[in-house]
Every structure is written in C-alpha cells, then in structure tokens.
Design a protein around this motif. Structure first.
Motif, short mmCIF file in Angstrom:
data_model
loop_
_atom_site.label_atom_id
_atom_site.label_comp_id
_atom_site.label_asym_id
_atom_site.label_seq_id
_atom_site.Cartn_x
_atom_site.Cartn_y
_atom_site.Cartn_z
N ASP A 205 -7.79 5.64 -6.26
CA ASP A 205 -7.75 4.88 -7.50
C ASP A 205 -6.84 5.55 -8.53
O ASP A 205 -7.00 5.37 -9.73
CB ASP A 205 -9.14 4.66 -8.08
CG ASP A 205 -9.80 5.95 -8.49
OD1 ASP A 205 -9.27 7.01 -8.13
OD2 ASP A 205 -10.83 5.91 -9.16
N ALA B 237 -19.84 4.46 -15.40
CA ALA B 237 -19.66 5.90 -15.20
C ALA B 237 -18.23 6.25 -14.79
O ALA B 237 -17.92 7.41 -14.57
CB ALA B 237 -20.64 6.39 -14.14
N TYR B 238 -17.36 5.23 -14.69
CA TYR B 238 -16.00 5.51 -14.20
C TYR B 238 -15.29 6.55 -15.04
O TYR B 238 -14.58 7.40 -14.53
CB TYR B 238 -15.17 4.22 -14.19
CG TYR B 238 -15.40 3.37 -12.98
CD1 TYR B 238 -16.39 3.69 -12.05
CD2 TYR B 238 -14.64 2.23 -12.74
CE1 TYR B 238 -16.61 2.90 -10.95
CE2 TYR B 238 -14.85 1.44 -11.63
CZ TYR B 238 -15.84 1.78 -10.74
OH TYR B 238 -16.06 1.00 -9.65
N ARG B 239 -15.46 6.48 -16.36
CA ARG B 239 -14.75 7.40 -17.23
C ARG B 239 -15.17 8.84 -16.94
O ARG B 239 -14.36 9.75 -16.90
CB ARG B 239 -15.05 7.03 -18.67
CG ARG B 239 -14.18 7.69 -19.68
CD ARG B 239 -14.64 7.24 -21.04
NE ARG B 239 -14.26 5.85 -21.29
CZ ARG B 239 -13.24 5.53 -22.07
NH1 ARG B 239 -12.53 6.47 -22.65
NH2 ARG B 239 -12.93 4.27 -22.27
N TRP B 240 -16.46 8.98 -16.73
CA TRP B 240 -17.00 10.30 -16.44
C TRP B 240 -16.43 10.84 -15.12
O TRP B 240 -16.33 12.05 -14.91
CB TRP B 240 -18.52 10.19 -16.37
CG TRP B 240 -19.22 11.44 -16.01
CD1 TRP B 240 -19.43 12.52 -16.81
CD2 TRP B 240 -19.83 11.77 -14.76
NE1 TRP B 240 -20.12 13.49 -16.15
CE2 TRP B 240 -20.37 13.06 -14.88
CE3 TRP B 240 -19.95 11.09 -13.54
CZ2 TRP B 240 -21.04 13.68 -13.83
CZ3 TRP B 240 -20.62 11.70 -12.51
CH2 TRP B 240 -21.16 12.99 -12.65
N MET B 241 -16.04 9.92 -14.25
CA MET B 241 -15.55 10.33 -12.92
C MET B 241 -14.18 10.98 -12.99
O MET B 241 -13.72 11.53 -12.01
CB MET B 241 -15.45 9.11 -12.01
CG MET B 241 -16.76 8.45 -11.68
SD MET B 241 -17.77 9.45 -10.63
CE MET B 241 -16.73 9.52 -9.18
N ASP B 242 -13.52 10.87 -14.13
CA ASP B 242 -12.16 11.41 -14.21
C ASP B 242 -12.09 12.90 -13.95
O ASP B 242 -11.04 13.43 -13.61
CB ASP B 242 -11.58 11.11 -15.61
CG ASP B 242 -11.10 9.68 -15.69
OD1 ASP B 242 -11.05 9.03 -14.63
OD2 ASP B 242 -10.79 9.23 -16.80
N MET C 199 -28.27 -1.43 -10.91
CA MET C 199 -27.54 -0.17 -10.70
C MET C 199 -26.12 -0.44 -10.27
O MET C 199 -25.17 0.17 -10.75
CB MET C 199 -28.23 0.65 -9.61
CG MET C 199 -29.47 1.33 -10.06
SD MET C 199 -30.09 2.24 -8.65
CE MET C 199 -31.66 2.69 -9.28
N LEU C 200 -25.98 -1.39 -9.32
CA LEU C 200 -24.63 -1.69 -8.83
C LEU C 200 -23.75 -2.21 -9.96
O LEU C 200 -22.59 -1.84 -10.08
CB LEU C 200 -24.71 -2.75 -7.74
CG LEU C 200 -24.96 -2.27 -6.33
CD1 LEU C 200 -24.80 -3.41 -5.36
CD2 LEU C 200 -24.00 -1.16 -5.98
N ALA D 51 -22.86 0.63 -12.44
CA ALA D 51 -22.13 1.81 -11.93
C ALA D 51 -20.75 1.97 -12.59
O ALA D 51 -20.38 3.10 -12.93
CB ALA D 51 -22.01 1.72 -10.42
N VAL E 22 -33.75 -4.04 -9.91
CA VAL E 22 -33.29 -2.69 -10.27
C VAL E 22 -32.05 -2.27 -9.48
O VAL E 22 -31.05 -1.85 -10.07
CB VAL E 22 -34.44 -1.68 -10.08
CG1 VAL E 22 -33.98 -0.29 -10.42
CG2 VAL E 22 -35.61 -2.08 -10.95
N PRO E 23 -32.06 -2.42 -8.15
CA PRO E 23 -30.87 -1.99 -7.40
C PRO E 23 -29.60 -2.73 -7.82
O PRO E 23 -28.56 -2.11 -8.01
CB PRO E 23 -31.21 -2.33 -5.95
CG PRO E 23 -32.67 -2.45 -5.90
CD PRO E 23 -33.12 -2.88 -7.24
N ILE E 24 -29.74 -4.05 -8.03
CA ILE E 24 -28.54 -4.79 -8.36
C ILE E 24 -28.05 -4.39 -9.75
O ILE E 24 -26.84 -4.30 -10.00
CB ILE E 24 -28.79 -6.31 -8.24
CG1 ILE E 24 -27.48 -7.06 -8.03
CG2 ILE E 24 -29.46 -6.89 -9.45
CD1 ILE E 24 -27.05 -7.11 -6.63
#
Ligand code: SF4
Lengths: 273, 174, 588
Positions: C476, C532-537, C525-526, C529, C521-523
């Motif tokens: 990505d 959290a992309y910014r935190w993934m940097d 979460m999906l 999700a 709940v699971p959906i």
C-alpha cells in the motif's frame, strides 16, 4: 465474574495447552522439548521485533480475526447458542481468508484457498455435531447441553466424526495442508510478522479452546468425563500427528466427507429413528 | 523494552538458506534440528519464513545465482536479527574459493555475526554457533541493518518506511 | 385494488411516455418519478395489508384468451422461423392443451386476482429492486453501441416486464397465471436475444424452449384441477383435499422448477448472460426467477407435510449443493453469480415446500435479501464490464487498486450473502434451527438439512475464492487509484447497499433474539478497522515473500472442475428427480 475472568484468560489457557502439546510431542519422540511456557516466550519476543507489513488492511484483518475468535470463545464460556458459535467462528475464519487473499503472495493465497477447503471439509460435520446435541438435549444452548449427560452412548459416531475432523482444526497431520510449513510456509500467516503475527499466534491458542470445548461437551453434565475426553483426545491427536504423513487438500475433503460426514449422518439418522 | 529483550534468547526462530552449498552443512543443520540433538529445547523453530525469523542460518559460498536472493531474504528479516555463517565455504569460500561462479563467503554481501567453522560443520558446532549468536542477538537494537552490497536504500514515502526496494538486482548496482 | 392496478398500469404508461422523453435527463426524470411512485405504492400496499380481490369482467377474459393465443402462435412462428422443432412442438402442445382447458372451463365465482400479503411482499421486491435496475439501465445502455431508438426500446421492455411481474404475483387463476408465465417467457426471450448476434439468438431460443416446458406442465396441472375439482383458482385448489390434488399441485410446481432454473434447466439462466447486464440483474435477482419460490409458496398449503413437498424440499436442497459445486469451475463473473442464484433459488424452493408458517416467512426474507444483494452484484458486474471492460475473474486481479469502488461493492455483496449479521445469513441460521426442530417429526428432512450445511459452505468457498482475485494488492505504498463512477451507476448501487444494511438492522430488531446483536460486533470491527490506518504508518512496508525471488509472482485462482462423467451423472440424476416429482404426485 469468574466467567469474565476465564474469558480474559482464554488466550493464556490456550497458550498453556499449546505449550503442553509441544512438550508432549517432544516426549513422544523421546526428546526433552521446549519449556511449557515457550509460547509465551515467543509472544514476548515478537513484541520486541521490528514489524513488517504488506499493507494496513492485511495486518489489521489479522487482528480482527483474533478478536472475533476471542468473542467466539467468550460466547462458549457464556454458554451461548452453539449454532451461533459455530457461525461466529466461521466469520473469524472468513476474515482470515480475506486477509490471506488480500496480499499478492503466492503462499498466502494458496493458504487461504486451503483454509476454505478445510472449511468445506469440517464445517458440515461440526454443524451436524451441533444438530446432534440439539436432538438429544432439545436446545442449542451450551448451558442446556451441559445439563444432560449420556451423549457418548447416544452419539458415539458423531464423536468419532469429530475426532476425524479435529486434526483439520488444530492443523495437525494428517490434515495439516492448510499450514503446510515445509510446503507453503504456514499458509495465511506467511506475511505476518512481529506485532501482528502475535495475533495470529494467539488465534491458534483460541482455536484449540474452541475445538476442544466441543469434545468437552460430549461429557455433558459429567465434567470429569468431559475433562477425561479432552485429555484423551489431546493425546490421541498428537499421537496421530506424530505417526502420519500429510494428505493432499483434495483428499482431506474426500476423507472428511466419506468418513466423518457418513459417520455423523448415520448417527443422526439413528438418533431420529 | 529492556525487559522484553531477555526473551529473544528464549525463542530464536531460524531461517535456513542454502546459498549454493554442497549440502553437507544443510544435512548437519537438519541433524541438529532432529530429535537426536533437539534444538527445540532452546525454543528454536525452523520457520522457513524470513518475516518471522531472528537467526539467519546461511550455508554456501554465495553462487552468482543466489546473490540476489540472499540479499532479498536478508532484507525481509525484521530487526533485531543475527546472521550465522555455517561452514567453511560460507565463511571464506572454503573449497570453492576462487572459483569463477562463486563469491568468497557471504560476508561480501551481508554482515555476519557468527562464523561456524568446519567443512561440514558438526551439529555440536552449529548449536554452539547459534548459542553464541543468541548472546549477540540480545544486545542488538531495532535499527535497520543494511546489506553491504545490492543495497537499494530505505525510502520514506509519505509517512511510511518502504523496504520494498531494499534489495537490488544484479546490474542495477551503481 | 387501485394500488395494485396502478402498479400494473403505471409502467405501461411510462413505456408509452418514453417516446417523447428523448434526452437522457428527461428519461431520468420520467423513470425516477415512475420508480418512486411504484415503490411508494408498493410500500403503502405492503403496510396496508388488507386482502383485496378482483373479478375479471368478461371482455378482459376474452382479451386474455386472444392474447394468449397470439402469444402461442408467436412462439410457434419463432420455432418455424429458426427451425427449432422442439419449440414448434411445445407450442403446438400448449395450443392444444390450452384449447382443451378453455373448452372445459368451469363457471366459477372466485376472484381471478387476489392481492394478499404474499403479493404485496413481492410488489416490494419487484418495484423497488426492479425499479432501481431500470434506472440503472439508462446509464448502462448509454455505453452500448446501438441506436437511441433501440436503447429506448430496451428500457421499454424492462418497464413492461415490471408490469407483467406485478400482474403475475396477484394472479389467482391458473389460466391467468399461465398467460403471465408465458408473458415472462416472452420477455426473457426478447431480452436475452436483444443484442441479436448468434449466441444471443441461440441462448434466447434455449430459454424459450426450456420455459415452454413450464407452460406445458402448468396447463396439465390446470386440466387436472378442472377435472378433479372443477376449479382453476389457486386458493380453491390448495384448499381442497383428497383425490388427485397432489398430482395437480406437483405438476404446477414443476413449472416453478423450470422458472427457477433448477438443474437440469440451469442452461437458460446462464445463457441469459449474453444479454446486457440489467437483463441478467432483472432476470436473476429482482423478479423473474422469484416466480419460482413465489409459486411454491402459493402452493405450500397443499404441499406442506406431503410426499411431494418433501421431494421438492430435497430437490431444492440438492440443487443448492449441485449448483454451488458447478459454479466452482466457472471463470466468468456473471456466470458465477448466475449459478449461485440457481443455488439460492433451490434453497428458497426447499424452504417454501416445507410449508410451515415459519419456513414461509424464512423464504420470503431470503427472497428479499437475495434480491437486494444479487441485484447489487449484477449491477456491479455491469459497471466493471462497461467501465473497465472486464468479464472474467482472472482478469479482475487487483481490481481493488484500479477500481476500488466496484471492488468494495462486490466484496460487500459477497459478505452480505454469507456472513453474519446480514439477512441471508440469518435466514440460513434460522433455517438450520427450524429444520433441526422439525427433524424428530419429519426425519425425511435430514437430507435437506445436510444439503443446507454442505451447500452453504460451498457457497462460502465460491464467493471468497472470487475475492482472491479482486482483493490482492502487493503493497500500500502507493494508495488506491481513483475510480470515476458515474452517478448513474453509483447511486443505484449505493441505494441497494443502504437498503441491505437498513433492512438487516430491522430484521435483527424484529427478531428480538438478543444473541443476534452480538453478530454485529465483528462486522463493526471490520468496518472500523480503516480508522487505524494512520496508526499503521509506523510499520515498515515490505515485499511479499517469494523465497527471495525477485520476479513478481501471482497465484492462480482455483477451479474445481467436475469430470464429464460426474457432470453427466448430475444432470441425469436431476432429470430423473424432476420427472419423479410428477410421479410422486400421481402415486400419492
Ligand atoms: S562448508 Fe563444506 S560441507 Fe559445508 S556446505 Fe560448504 S563445502 Fe559443503
């Protein structure tokens, strides 16, 4: 309160089972094997590694997979509807499959595909076992199922069927094509590392709890019998794991359908008549 | 995070790569992993996957054919990591030294932490080498380690660190 | 009654008006008004829930007889024109049977048209989903290289089709139903053959003769009803007891199997793929094939608990499994969707044929959610085809990068077809519960249960196998591309997606099973999700592991091709099963 405690502790419990399994397998091969707490050492080490990711969605789906599995296990401890639990577990698995497919990695994609094949192989049997419980106990709720006893005498073939598919779920020989470490390098988990691999690692612990709780249910109201069944199954599965070679993915489905599904079907029909 | 560092020692995972060896040392490595020597008692697992690896076990003198792969694998291993060169030919070229199609040892390409001698190195020596590597591993930090050659650089794209081009192809050099 | 009348007449009026609405903008205005009116009427009728009846005046009856004869003669002519003996033969048989039925027609008082809860429910699907597809068709046809005249003709066909469908679901007379059934056959014949090339013509003819078999069995069933019970009314027939009732019912329900493209009649539905996509959307999802479960539901009072009902259930269950299995070897996206439609139709018919109130409701919910999700998927398939020129899933690799919007719609479609908490999943869940519940009293349902279990896992395998192609991304580092999707495509798709979500929440709320909420709940979460992309940097991006090789690899998609022997076995088996439906009806 205690239920919540056990739910929080579920990964730890599963980790101990996994650690114990590694010791057991080592002893079966007449070697010392790793310490019991080895899985936790691995976890701590992974926390302190640089983390490499392919892309964000892929990594986060791994986390979601773990969380959904945790909810599934929590639902088991809460004595929820067994049918719903199986489907919640299916959801967790699909998340993992989507994760596996979301990267352009050959091993990951093959792994995801095999994960789906494994699903095709075991899911009907698992659901038939659930239906078996329902037919005997009159309810899908685990709480109610645990109030009856005598499942083993009424559903012996279903238990056998469960034994056949159990190695698929815990990824043990002869049905470990899904993971195939020497072949596809762990399948879906191949592209995970460090922090995010931890979640997949812990998810495996939860899978243990998930599938062994099915075995436990066969004990019914007799918790000691249930525990005995779990221990016996645990040893048997590891013995088989040590003694057999891997079968191919297509054969896994065939064996599961021709053997496990047949056994389960016969048992259900027998229960109906 | 100091506290976590002690666990590196307790769970070293291995990636084994054959960079053109005669297979002598590979067999010894497998022997070391087998029940007789039981490397698993140190928590060692042969993962076969660089992304979950701590110790890079390399055998062979690096044939021309395997240069790119060696560096590629190396750059896919997350830090902290150690490299163990198993066998004489891996360390110095050994019996292959000076041949037209090999390099003389892997340390022309990637930094090596432990050299294990012997043509074939015995399992005991390999285990000893790994144990040595563990104490090095404990002291390392998480800074990115670079290969000596075929290094394509670490790029920052946006806020992300890209290791995608960390290993170059032969010919792209210079 | 005026509401239902409006639903039937309004599309016809719109068709006539279409002549004067030449520019695209005008067409949109006309169609949007029509669709909004239709949907509003359908909703009003649905929530009004009063049973309305209507008796035909004599002239209308006469009109229908003449129209019917003309229709059959048209089929006869088509059979002669393209030299298809089977079509000619079937048309002649139908003409004879129809003449016979008309000559012995009893005088009876029951109403020809009954608007009951089931019809108003079907109105919802036909008008809302069908209407959205018609609006979508405008933009879709603008990409076709044909004259403006023909484009308008196409939209006119679709509108007329809606009208016919609205009429089908209120028909209470077997002969009226036969006429409308033939009208839908005509519609699919014209729509499939629309492009006019050789394959289109071939597939259209195939659809024609297969559907004509349905016409024949309906007429046989009608004759049986006339001779046995002196009636041609659905309600009178299903209300009677004893005698040859089961034979009549089984004959008519065989028409459902044909219309529902159950194996061995799957050929015509797959053939419909050559037509422009709105056709496959409207044929598959919204309307036409939904006649099949509707018919079985209509007959279910007579079917429930009988041998024929059990056989139909089992048949449906087997179709569910076999069609899912056959889909695994397909590479064209629309064909995959087509087979999965056939599979789910099998499930619908299986549930409907059980005939208890619970399973009937389940069938209706299944029909509804299937219509929404499948329409969305087919329309997305059309978008991908027109904007990106992709039909084959092999070519769709990495669609998420080039066409993120379409890819997300496809993914959402698959998820809504398989995973909790979406409607289809809930139906499957309740179906398993319900069938297990009935199992001790009806052990015969065990085969159906087994089929549901196996079939649903096969469908999961099928859908998520396809996502493999769509989702895979190497990294990505470079963001997703921008996909310019015209609002003529985007809006209908978005409306459908919102409808899926909205109705799912409503369904879960109606059920009042507290446990169901946990499925959200699971959906959630999906969905959350990406936050959290910014935190993934902070994490390093790296290449995929390919054993250190530097060439880029791509995993092949998996296909599971049945050997020719197995294929023949499947079709023979189902043909025998199809015939045995009538035999069981005759024997019991
Ligand atoms: S060191 Fe000797 S035995 Fe080992 S790989 Fe090299 S040549 Fe072979």
């Amino acid at each position: 309160m205690t239920t919540w405690f056990w739910i929080v502790m579920a990964p730890v419990l599963g980790g101990l089972v996994y650690g114990g399994e590694r010791v057991l397998r080592a002893r079966m091969q007449r070697r010392q094997g790793p310490p019991l707490l080895q899985p936790f050492y691995d976890m701590f080490k992974l926390m302190d590694k640089r983390t490499l990711v392919i892309h964000s969605a892929h990594a986060l789906l791994g986390v979601v997979h773990f969380l959904v599995l945790w909810i599934t296990v929590g639902a088991i401890f809460f004595g929820w509807n067994l049918l719903y639990i199986v489907f919640l577990h299916l959801f967790a698995l699909i998340v993992l499959v989507i994760a596996g497919y979301s990267v352009r990695s050959v091993f990951s994609q093959i792994g995801a595909n095999r994960e789906l094949l494994a699903l095709v192989a075991y899911e009907p049997v698992l659901l038939l076992v659930t239906v078996g419980f329902y037919l005997y106990a009159g309810s899908f709720y685990i709480g109610d199922i645990l109030h009856h006893s005598g499942y083993l005498s009424q559903m012996p073939l279903l238990f056998l069927a469960l034994l056949v598919i159990l190695p698929i779920k815990v990824k043990k020989s002869p049905f470990d094509v899904v993971e195939g470490h020497q072949e596809i390098v762990g399948g879906v988990e191949v592209e995970y590392s460090g922090f995010f691999f931890e979640f997949l690692y812990m998810a495996r612990f939860l899978e243990y709890i998930f599938i062994y709780s099915f075995v436990f249910l066969f004990g019914g109201a007799d918790y000691w019998l249930g525990a005995l069944l779990v221990i016996g199954t645990f040893i048997l599965v590891n013995l088989v794991d040590n003694a057999t070679a891997r079968v191919r993915a297509a054969d896994m489905v065939k064996i599961s359908y021709l053997l496990a599904l047949l056994l389960a079907g016969i048992n259900i029909v027998w229960m109906l008549t | 995070m100091k506290w976590l560092a002690q666990f590196r020692k307790k769970s070293p995972w291995i990636l084994h790569y054959n960079a053109g060896s005669c297979n002598g040392c590979d067999i010894e490595i497998l022997a070391a992993l087998s029940p007789r020597f039981d490397l698993e008692r140190f928590g060692i697992v042969n993962t076969g996957n660089p992304k979950q690896t701590d110790i890079f076990l390399v055998t062979g003198p690096v044939t021309f054919h395997s240069r790119e792969r060696l560096v590629e694998l190396y750059s896919q291993i997350p830090e902290p990591k150690v490299v163990v060169a198993v066998g004489a030919c891996t360390s110095t070229g050994g019996v292959f030294r000076g041949m037209y199609n090999v390099e003389d040892g892997i340390d022309r390409y990637i930094p090596v932490d432990v050299y294990v001698p012997g043509c074939a190195a015995s399992p005991q020596l390999i285990i000893d080498g790994i144990v040595q590597a563990l104490s090095i591993l404990e002291k390392k930090n998480k800074a990115i380690e670079k290969p000596f050659r075929l290094f394509g650089g670490i790029k920052r794209i946006g806020k992300k660190i890209s290791r995608l081009t960390m290993a170059k192809r032969i010919g792209e050099e210079k | 009654m005026p509401g239902a009348m409006l639903l039937i007449l309004l599309p016809i009026v719109a068709t006539l008006l279409l002549r004067w609405f030449r520019s695209e903008k005008m067409q949109y205005i006309l169609l949007a008004t029509t669709v909004v009116l239709l949907s509003a009427t359908a909703l009003k009728l649905y929530f009004g829930s009063a049973v309305l009846t209507f008796h035909f005046p004599h002239w209308l009856e006469l009109f229908i007889v003449i129209a019917d004869l003309l229709l059959l003669l048209y089929f006869l002519w088509q059979g002669r024109r393209f030299d298809r003996r089977i079509i000619t033969l079937l048309a002649v048989i139908q003409l004879l049977l129809y003449g016979w039925a008309e000559s012995v027609l009893p005088e009876e008082g029951g109403a020809e048209v009954v608007v009951d809860a089931l019809s108003t429910f079907m109105f919802l699907i036909i008008n809302i989903v069908g209407g959205i597809i018609v609006v979508y068709a405008v933009r879709y046809m603008s990409y076709e290289e044909i004259s403006e005249e023909k484009k308008r003709l196409f939209i006119a066909y679709l509108l007329l089709f809606l009208s016919v469908m609205n009429a089908v679901v209120v028909s209470n007379s077997l002969l009226l139903f036969f006429f409308l059934f033939e009208m839908t056959t005509l519609a699919s014949y014209l729509l499939i053959g629309f492009r006019g090339d050789e394959t289109a013509q071939k597939n259209a003819l195939k659809a024609l003769w297969m559907n004509q078999i349905g016409g024949v069995v309906i007429l046989l069933g009608t004759l049986c009803a006339i001779y046995g019970y002196d009636t041609t009314r659905f309600d009178a027939l299903t209300g009677s007891v004893g005698g040859t009732l089961l034979l009549c019912v089984s004959l008519v329900s065989m028409a459902a199997l044909v219309k529902g493209a159950s194996i061995p009649f799957d050929g015509w539905l797959l053939g419909a793929m050559v037509a422009p996509t709105p056709v496959s959307a409207i044929l598959h999802s919204a309307t036409m094939v939904k006649i099949a479960p509707w018919l079985i539901l209509k007959l279910s009072p007579a079917l429930g608990g009988t041998g024929v009902g059990l056989l139909l259930s089992t048949f449906g269950g087997f179709v569910f499994v076999a069609a899912s299995y056959l889909a695994l070897s397909r590479t064209v996206f629309k064909e995959i969707l087509g087979y999965s439609t056939i599979a789910l139709l099998g499930l619908m018919m299986a549930l409907a044929a059980i005939g208890t109130p619970e399973t009937s409701i389940l069938t209706m919910v299944l029909i509804f959610f299937h219509a929404l999700s499948k329409a969305m998927l087919f329309m997305t398939a059309g978008v991908v085809e027109k904007l990106h020129h992709l039909k084959d899933i092999e070519d769709m690799k990495g669609l998420i990068e080039t066409a993120p919007k379409s890819a997300r719609f496809i993914l959402f479609g698959f998820v809504s077809l398989t995973l909790p908490p979406f409607g289809l999943f809930i139906v499957k869940l309740f179906a398993i519960e319900e069938v297990s519940h009935m199992l001790p009293d009806h052990p015969g349902l065990f085969l159906l249960l087994l089929s549901i279990l196996i079939g649903s896992t096969l469908l999961v395998l099928l859908y998520f196998k396809v996502t493999a192609a769509i989702l895979s991304r190497p990294s990505d580092i470079v963001g997703l591309g921008h996909e310019a999707m015209p609002s003529g495509f985007l809006l209908p798709l978005a409306i459908l997606a919102v409808l899926v979500v909205f109705t799912t929440i409503r369904l879960a709320a109606v059920q009042q099973v507290a446990d169901l909420t946990l499925f959200f709940v699971p959906i959630a979460m999906l969905v959350l999700a990406p936050l959290a992309y910014r935190w993934m940097d902070r994490f390093d991006r790296v290449k995929c592991y390919h054993c250190g090789e530097k060439e880029s690899f791509d995993a092949a998609l998996y296909y599971y091709e049945p050997t020719p022997k197995i294929r023949v076995a499947i079709y023979t088996f189902f043909t025998l099963l199809f015939v045995s439906v009538a035999l069981t009806g005759a024997l019991s």
